[in-house]
Design an enzyme around this catalytic site. Structure first.
Site, PDB file in Angstrom:
ATOM      1  N   LEU A   1       1.114 -30.112  -5.383  1.00  0.00           N
ATOM      2  CA  LEU A   1       1.406 -29.162  -4.319  1.00  0.00           C
ATOM      3  C   LEU A   1       2.905 -28.899  -4.245  1.00  0.00           C
ATOM      4  O   LEU A   1       3.703 -29.830  -4.127  1.00  0.00           O
ATOM      5  CB  LEU A   1       0.914 -29.723  -2.980  1.00  0.00           C
ATOM      6  CG  LEU A   1       1.168 -28.870  -1.737  1.00  0.00           C
ATOM      7  CD1 LEU A   1       0.382 -27.565  -1.818  1.00  0.00           C
ATOM      8  CD2 LEU A   1       0.784 -29.653  -0.481  1.00  0.00           C
ATOM      9  N   VAL A   2       3.303 -27.623  -4.314  1.00  0.00           N
ATOM     10  CA  VAL A   2       4.721 -27.281  -4.204  1.00  0.00           C
ATOM     11  C   VAL A   2       5.000 -26.393  -3.000  1.00  0.00           C
ATOM     12  O   VAL A   2       6.157 -26.225  -2.604  1.00  0.00           O
ATOM     13  CB  VAL A   2       5.258 -26.600  -5.487  1.00  0.00           C
ATOM     14  CG1 VAL A   2       5.205 -27.553  -6.664  1.00  0.00           C
ATOM     15  CG2 VAL A   2       4.508 -25.315  -5.795  1.00  0.00           C
ATOM     16  N   SER A   3       3.959 -25.818  -2.399  1.00  0.00           N
ATOM     17  CA  SER A   3       4.177 -24.995  -1.210  1.00  0.00           C
ATOM     18  C   SER A   3       2.886 -24.924  -0.416  1.00  0.00           C
ATOM     19  O   SER A   3       1.789 -24.956  -0.984  1.00  0.00           O
ATOM     20  CB  SER A   3       4.641 -23.588  -1.588  1.00  0.00           C
ATOM     21  OG  SER A   3       5.008 -22.846  -0.442  1.00  0.00           O
ATOM     22  N   SER A   4       3.035 -24.817   0.904  1.00  0.00           N
ATOM     23  CA  SER A   4       1.856 -24.771   1.768  1.00  0.00           C
ATOM     24  C   SER A   4       2.157 -23.958   3.012  1.00  0.00           C
ATOM     25  O   SER A   4       3.317 -23.661   3.318  1.00  0.00           O
ATOM     26  CB  SER A   4       1.425 -26.192   2.160  1.00  0.00           C
ATOM     27  OG  SER A   4       2.418 -26.813   2.948  1.00  0.00           O
TER      28      SER A   4
END
Length: 334
Positions: free
Chosen positions: A96-99
């Site tokens: 995960l790199v962005s949420s």
């Protein structure tokens, strides 16, 4: 054609109903008690910023997309978008790199930011652009700057914002360096986890400015006295964010579900309060020392801890910055 029009109208009605229900739920939960933020959440639809998101973990990732040809998948996407939950919006090599943050946590953070009309705000971590849109509605786009290291993320955020008519400054760059061209700032809002507070941020703030940032597994609210000094306490809320990437990279978070370090009881390793202290003092206190102190001080909540940032260094503390329980925070890596 008639069937397509009916499906489009039905989806639009469903989006509007789900959006209105989200605002009612956040208001009922007490996190939208400020009419200005309630109006912002009512005016800014989340689905524009989350055209798709990922569910599941590891090899089980599934992408739910608002334009999926399957109406049931579209409905699942919409229900997910307007649920009070964080959403994985960008993966890279399975990581995960962005949420998109949990809306109730966003509302709590925006309230805790204590913005006033005319405040110049810097957001670190553009993400989907949803948070920046809420700030634009509250303050006006000319007073909002948002920064992210990843060009794909900033371009996507810029596109989402423009779709609703918002055009804040969206910068591709290392958030740890701030944005000196738009300084001085009255507020800095950070949406990625930190190991320490970059000195560039305090240097780019006006006296009296407020910095709200995730640190350990909590949210530190700092008041800036001058370019070289800021101090404040943690809020009571737990907070878990994607780590900041760049010059001030955060350590990977400790996995509470993994092996208990140094024989600590599992029930304590998984205790949210103790986990906060364990991460905050990592590398300074032995876990057993942290446990002994935590028990001796009556299992302190997050609000009893604080952080001081100065030209001489940075340190976390329990109850009193001049008291006996003080721990240095890590130094910036170039």
């Amino acid at each position: 054609m008639a069937a397509h029009t009916a499906r489009t109208t039905g989806l639009r009605d469903l989006r509007e109903t789900a959006h209105a229900a989200q605002v009612r739920e956040l208001t009922a939960a007490g996190v939208l008690d400020d009419p200005a933020w309630q109006a912002a959440f009512a005016a800014v639809p989340r689905h524009v910023f989350v055209p798709y998101f990922w569910t599941g973990r590891g090899a089980g990732h599934e992408r739910l997309w608002g334009q999926d040809p399957d109406p049931e998948v579209r409905a699942r996407w919409l229900r997910g978008v307007y649920a009070d939950t964080p959403l994985a919006t960008r993966l890279r090599d399975g990581e995960l790199v962005s949420s998109s943050s949990q809306p109730s946590l966003m509302a709590k953070m925006l309230r805790a930011l204590e913005v006033r009309d005319g405040d110049n705000v810097l957001e670190i971590g553009a993400g989907t652009g949803y948070n920046a849109a809420l700030l634009c509605h509250r303050l006006g786009e000319d007073l909002v700057t948002t920064v992210d290291l990843d060009e794909e993320i900033t371009e996507s955020a810029r596109t989402h914002l423009a779709e609703l008519g918002y055009h804040p400054l969206v910068v591709t760059g290392d958030g740890a360096r701030g944005c000196p061209a738009r300084a001085p700032f009255d507020r800095i809002l950070v949406t990625c986890a930190l190991p320490m507070v970059p000195h560039a941020w305090t240097a780019q703030c006006r006296p009296g400015a407020r910095i709200l940032a995730p640190l350990s597994t909590g949210l530190i609210a700092l008041t800036v006295r001058d370019p070289g000094f800021a101090e404040g306490r943690f809020l009571h809320n737990p907070a878990y964010f994607v780590p900041l990437r760049g010059a001030t990279a955060a350590r990977p978070p400790r996995d509470p579900g993994g092996a208990a370090p140094h024989g600590l009881p599992y029930e304590l390793v998984e205790n949210e309060r103790f986990q906060f202290m364990l991460v905050l003092t990592e590398g300074v206190l032995h876990p057993r020392e942290a446990l002994d102190l935590w028990r001796r001080e009556d299992r302190p909540a997050r609000e009893r801890f604080g952080v001081t940032v100065s030209g001489e260094g940075q340190w976390a503390w329990l109850d009193d910055p001049q008291g006996p329980y003080v721990w240095p925070l890590g130094e910036t890596r170039d």
